[in-house]
Design an enzyme around this catalytic site. Sequence first.
Site, PDB file in Angstrom:
ATOM      1  N   GLY A 116     -37.557  27.096  53.294  1.00 40.66           N
ATOM      2  CA  GLY A 116     -37.870  27.135  51.886  1.00 40.66           C
ATOM      3  C   GLY A 116     -36.618  26.864  51.073  1.00 40.66           C
ATOM      4  N   CYS A 117     -36.792  26.489  49.811  1.00 40.40           N
ATOM      5  CA  CYS A 117     -35.617  26.173  48.986  1.00 40.40           C
ATOM      6  C   CYS A 117     -34.770  27.417  48.744  1.00 40.40           C
ATOM      7  CB  CYS A 117     -36.041  25.517  47.678  1.00 40.40           C
ATOM      8  SG  CYS A 117     -37.241  26.451  46.700  1.00 40.40           S
ATOM      9  N   TYR A 118     -35.369  28.477  48.228  1.00 40.47           N
ATOM     10  CA  TYR A 118     -34.602  29.701  48.004  1.00 40.47           C
ATOM     11  C   TYR A 118     -34.007  30.257  49.307  1.00 40.47           C
ATOM     12  CZ  TYR A 118     -36.730  30.029  43.289  1.00 40.47           C
ATOM     13  OH  TYR A 118     -37.134  29.811  41.995  1.00 40.47           O
ATOM     14  N   THR A 120     -32.977  28.753  51.868  1.00 32.53           N
ATOM     15  CA  THR A 120     -31.816  27.963  52.278  1.00 32.53           C
ATOM     16  C   THR A 120     -30.537  28.551  51.690  1.00 32.53           C
ATOM     17  OG1 THR A 120     -33.084  25.919  52.522  1.00 32.53           O
ATOM     18  CG2 THR A 120     -30.726  25.687  52.137  1.00 32.53           C
ATOM     19  N   PHE A 287     -27.459  24.172  44.845  1.00 32.23           N
ATOM     20  CA  PHE A 287     -27.994  23.021  45.562  1.00 32.23           C
ATOM     21  C   PHE A 287     -29.236  22.506  44.848  1.00 32.23           C
ATOM     22  CE2 PHE A 287     -29.692  26.913  47.200  1.00 32.23           C
ATOM     23  CZ  PHE A 287     -31.009  26.688  47.591  1.00 32.23           C
TER      24      PHE A 287
END
Length: 316
Positions: A116-118, A120, A287
Site C-alpha cells: 500500500g502507499c502509506y 510503504t 514519496f
Amino acid sequence: MTYPLVFIDGDQGTTGLQIHERLRGRDDLRLLTLPAGQRKDPRARAEAINSCDIAILCLPDAAAREAVASIVNPDVRVIDASSAHRTQAGWTYGFPEMAEGQSQRIASALRVTNPGCYPTGAISLLRPLAKAGLLPDNYPITIHAVSGYSGGGRAAVETYEGPDAAQALPFQVYGLELAHKHAPEIQLHAGLARRPIFVPSYGAFRQGIVLTVALELDLLAPGTDIETLHATLQEHYAGARHVEVLPLAESSALKRLDPQALNGTNDLRLGVFGNREHGQVLLAAVFDNLGKGASGAAVQNLDLMLGAATAVQQAA
C-alpha cells in the site's frame, strides 16, 4: 524471441492508467488489455489472465480475489496492486528494499502483492529500527500521513477535479474509527509487536505523500539517540537505487517537507529530525503515492520478475 505478455486487468483506474503509461513504448514486453466491452466479462478476463505470462491486477479487493481464483494456468505470475493479499500467506510482499534478499524473492515469485502507499512509508521507516531492536515491543507507534487526493481512487479524483470541485474540502482526516486496512499490513511487515495507530488524511493536491512517526528517545532501547536511528536507516538502505536517507546535516537545515517533492518518480526519501533538548525524534518519508506508492512499485516488481524470466531463458 517471444517477449513476455503482460496483462493489465483494470487499466482504466488511477493505478492501472499510470502503469500502462510507464510501460508504453517498452520493447521488451507485450501489453494486453481488454477492450471496453469486455472489461466486466468474466469469461474474457479469465481467458486473458490465463494466456499471459504476468498479470497486473489493478482492481478492488473482491475483484482481485476473483481474478486470482480464475487462474488455472500454473505458469501465470501475478502482481496484485490491491490490498487483498498483502497479509496473506503464500504471497511475496513487493517492497524490494524492505529486507535483504527481498528483491530475489520477488524476482522468483509466482504471486507478488504490491505494498500500500502509506505502508510503504511506514514500513521503510520502522522495519529497520524494529529489526535492530531499537523499538521495544510495548512501544506505542502512531503514524500520521497526508496524501494527495488521488490516493482515494477515481471517486476522490472526481470530487477534486469534477464539476463540484469548488466544494471539495481543502484538507480532511479520515479513518477515525482506527480500523484502517493498512494497520495490519504495517504491523506485519514492519515487524511490530503492537498494532500501530494510523491516522491518514488527504490534502487538496493530486499526488504525493508525507508520512511521519514521532518517537520519544527515553522510551526506546537504552543508548538510542538521533545518530543511532539515522545510522540504522542509512545502513539498511545503503546502495538502494530508489531509497535516499537524508544526511543529518541536511535534515536539520530543513524547515518544511513538501509531499509533492518526488512526484513522477519511483523514489522514496527518508529523514530523521530531532530535538536533543526534549529528547524527541520525528521520522519522515516523502514519496509519490502513485509512484513508489503504487504504479512505480508495480513496474519495479515487474522488472524484477522479467529479469528473472530473462535469466532463465538465457540459461536455457
